[in-house]
Design an enzyme around this catalytic site. Structure first.
Site, short mmCIF file in Angstrom:
data_model
loop_
_atom_site.label_atom_id
_atom_site.label_comp_id
_atom_site.label_asym_id
_atom_site.label_seq_id
_atom_site.Cartn_x
_atom_site.Cartn_y
_atom_site.Cartn_z
N PRO A 107 0.84 -1.21 0.00
CA PRO A 107 0.00 0.00 0.00
C PRO A 107 0.87 1.26 0.00
CG PRO A 107 -0.68 -1.51 1.75
CD PRO A 107 0.57 -2.08 1.15
N GLY A 113 6.73 1.44 3.98
CA GLY A 113 8.00 1.62 3.27
C GLY A 113 7.90 1.36 1.78
N ASP A 158 13.80 2.56 6.54
CA ASP A 158 13.05 1.95 5.42
C ASP A 158 14.02 1.42 4.37
OD1 ASP A 158 11.00 3.14 6.81
OD2 ASP A 158 9.93 3.83 5.02
O1 PMV Z 1 5.59 5.76 7.27
P1 PMV Z 1 6.91 5.43 6.66
O2 PMV Z 1 6.97 4.07 6.04
O3 PMV Z 1 7.36 6.50 5.73
O4 PMV Z 1 7.97 5.35 7.88
C1 PMV Z 1 8.42 6.51 8.52
C2 PMV Z 1 9.22 6.18 9.74
C3 PMV Z 1 9.65 7.40 10.55
O5 PMV Z 1 10.36 6.90 11.69
C4 PMV Z 1 8.46 8.19 11.03
C5 PMV Z 1 10.56 8.33 9.76
C6 PMV Z 1 11.94 7.74 9.49
O6 PMV Z 1 12.58 8.25 8.54
O7 PMV Z 1 12.40 6.85 10.20
#
Ligand code: PMV
Length: 327
Positions: A107, A113, A158
């Protein structure tokens, strides 16, 4: 010639947001992947087609041209891919044209990620197509550069998962360590269907941290302790403790304002249905939540999340990171 590469989605079990400021986090690769097909072109265009976004566009001589779909939606998603491909073309020396086709079961904008997986798979596919040897470290750095275009100051978690796979203990200052002893983790993912930019959520956290540093600092320390305690729980396969730690982690994130109603609804439904713990995963503010449940309760939790309005699926942790599927 044509090359297909794939890279996995991730869930963050503990420590999202806090990880941006140096706190450790634990993330794992799951069995949903982004597939990218790359092939040569006779001109110098970088042509990108996304089956998921129903869009197609190309970059040529610094211009962007949409051929199908919504330019406003497609361009920010295609720019990081362009940047990654350009990095590889630089190593190649010649500016050659490439077709990229994205087919992903992850998704979009939901905290799993998807952007890192697409960038990693695209970089691997183009590298293989142009016969450029790229180590996993190279792919990790290229994916991180692409992620910077997506949301400014990514921690790199990610990118690490999409490239290396497995379960990782991640720290921005110390890098990552595989947690090889982590076996099968029974998780249900619930997607609220609310798409939100990670950038906005990271900004929210930055703002509250700057405004109330003395309040937020001990919360960051607590988040770090959650990770330390979780590692011990993994070693004993203590699912009860892991579930409780997930609930505490959710409390910290909600207190800082990065949860929302759509997430809370699914989290509560999962807990009521017998989940050992549940929390948002990724940036929050919509996107996905995860629930930890005993194998015998997975189906029940899955249905409860669905009834509460989420798209739910059982996720299995996988070891494989980015890889070439076919040449
Ligand atoms: O929601 P996503 O998959 O973009 O994950 C972001 C994770 C955070 O910790 C909020 C930001 C990061 O770069 O680690």
């Amino acid at each position: 010639m044509e090359v297909v590469a794939s890279a996995p989605a991730k869930v963050i079990l503990f420590g999202e947001h806090f990880v941006v400021y140096g706190t450790p986090a634990i993330a794992l690769a799951i069995d949903k992947r982004a597939y990218v097909r790359a092939e040569n072109r006779s001109d110098q265009r970088l042509y990108i087609r996304s089956l998921n976004l129903h869009s197609a566009a190309y970059f040529e001589d610094g211009t962007f041209k949409i051929e199908k779909g919504d330019a406003k939606e497609a361009r920010p998603k295609f720019e990081p891919i362009k940047l990654a491909v350009e990095k590889i073309l630089k190593k190649h020396g010649d500016n050659v044209g490439v077709n990229i086709e994205i087919d992903s079961s992850i998704p979009i904008g939901a905290g799993l990620g998807s952007s890192a997986a697409v960038i990693a798979a695209a970089a691997a596919a183009v590298g293989e197509l142009l016969n450029i040897k790229l180590t996993k470290e190279n792919l990790f750095h290229i994916t991180c550069e692409g992620e910077k275009v997506v949301h400014g100051t990514p921690s790199g978690i990610d990118s690490a998962i999409s490239v290396f796979g497995g379960t990782l203990l991640f720290r921005t200052d110390k890098g990552f360590n595989p947690l090889d002893y982590v076996m099968n983790i029974p998780i249900v993912v619930g997607d609220t269907g609310v798409e939100r930019p990670t950038r906005v959520q990271v900004e929210k956290m930055r703002e509250i941290r700057e405004k109330y540093p003395k309040v937020v600092e001990p919360i960051m320390l607590a988040a770090g302790e959650i990770v330390v305690t979780a590692i011990e729980a993994f070693k004993k396969n203590d699912l009860n403790t892991l579930g409780r730690l997930m609930n505490i982690n959710q409390g910290l994130l909600a207190g800082l304002g990065v949860s929302d109603e759509s997430l809370e609804r699914l989290i509560n439904a999962a807990r009521k249905a017998g989940a050992l713990g549940a929390k948002l995963t990724g940036a929050g503010g919509g996107g996905c939540m995860i629930a930890l449940a005993r194998n015998e309760d997975l189906e029940h939790v899955l249905k409860a999340i669905h009834r509460a309005g989420g798209k739910s699926f059982v996720a299995r942790n996988v070891t494989e990171g980015v890889k070439i599927e076919s040449t």
